[in-house]
Design an enzyme around this catalytic site. Structure first.
Site, PDB file in Angstrom:
ATOM      1  N   HIS A   5       0.824  -1.209   0.000  1.00 32.37           N
ATOM      2  CA  HIS A   5       0.000   0.000   0.000  1.00 32.37           C
ATOM      3  C   HIS A   5       0.852   1.250   0.000  1.00 32.37           C
ATOM      4  O   HIS A   5       2.039   1.235   0.301  1.00 32.37           O
ATOM      5  CB  HIS A   5      -0.985  -0.005   1.177  1.00 32.37           C
ATOM      6  CG  HIS A   5      -0.420   0.504   2.450  1.00 32.37           C
ATOM      7  ND1 HIS A   5      -0.427   1.836   2.788  1.00 32.37           N
ATOM      8  CD2 HIS A   5       0.169  -0.137   3.485  1.00 32.37           C
ATOM      9  CE1 HIS A   5       0.130   1.993   3.976  1.00 32.37           C
ATOM     10  NE2 HIS A   5       0.510   0.810   4.423  1.00 32.37           N
ATOM     11  N   CYS A   6       0.197   2.350  -0.358  1.00 31.74           N
ATOM     12  CA  CYS A   6       0.812   3.674  -0.329  1.00 31.74           C
ATOM     13  C   CYS A   6      -0.249   4.665   0.129  1.00 31.74           C
ATOM     14  O   CYS A   6      -1.147   4.307   0.883  1.00 31.74           O
ATOM     15  CB  CYS A   6       1.382   4.040  -1.699  1.00 31.74           C
ATOM     16  SG  CYS A   6       0.129   4.146  -3.000  1.00 31.74           S
ATOM     17  N   ARG A   7      -0.188   5.875  -0.351  1.00 28.13           N
ATOM     18  CA  ARG A   7      -1.162   6.891   0.047  1.00 28.13           C
ATOM     19  C   ARG A   7      -2.509   6.653  -0.627  1.00 28.13           C
ATOM     20  O   ARG A   7      -3.544   6.670   0.017  1.00 28.13           O
ATOM     21  CB  ARG A   7      -0.617   8.278  -0.293  1.00 28.13           C
ATOM     22  CG  ARG A   7      -1.523   9.420   0.112  1.00 28.13           C
ATOM     23  CD  ARG A   7      -0.856  10.768  -0.183  1.00 28.13           C
ATOM     24  NE  ARG A   7      -1.718  11.861   0.240  1.00 28.13           N
ATOM     25  CZ  ARG A   7      -2.636  12.415  -0.535  1.00 28.13           C
ATOM     26  NH1 ARG A   7      -2.824  11.991  -1.765  1.00 28.13           N
ATOM     27  NH2 ARG A   7      -3.373  13.400  -0.066  1.00 28.13           N
TER      28      ARG A   7
END
Length: 104
Positions: free
Chosen positions: A61-63
């Site tokens: 995941h990221c932002r």
């Protein structure tokens, strides 16, 4: 590319499923807020690919889901076949479960 929703991730966490969560945001973003994933910034993902399990599911995941999608594609090019991208990233997590979370 396999997609995991924040609801599915939360269920996996609550049920203590055996998986690895990798956060590909920059370190300063991770330090601002995180959901206990291992921080491997996207720029280092291939250099640090040995930290990523090939033996169990891995959720990246990221932002918002864009950088993590890039990470999944890069790692799949290196032979990984156990990866999923968190749909909506940590923003979706905040919106669904933790409205007070600060997301950089």
């Amino acid at each position: 590319m396999e997609i995991v929703t924040v609801d599915e991730l939360k269920k996996k966490i609550e049920e203590n499923e055996d998986f690895q969560l990798v956060d590909v945001r920059e370190t300063f973003e991770y330090e601002t807020s995180n959901i206990n994933g291992e921080n491997i910034p996207l720029a280092n993902i291939l250099l640090e690919k040995d930290k990523i399990s090939k033996d169990k599911p891995v959720i990246i995941h990221c932002r918002s889901g864009k950088r993590s999608a890039q990470a999944v594609k890069l790692l799949e090019g290196q032979g990984f076949s156990n990866l999923a991208n968190l749909e909506g990233g940590i923003i979706a997590w905040r919106d669904q479960f933790d409205p007070d979370m600060i997301v950089y």
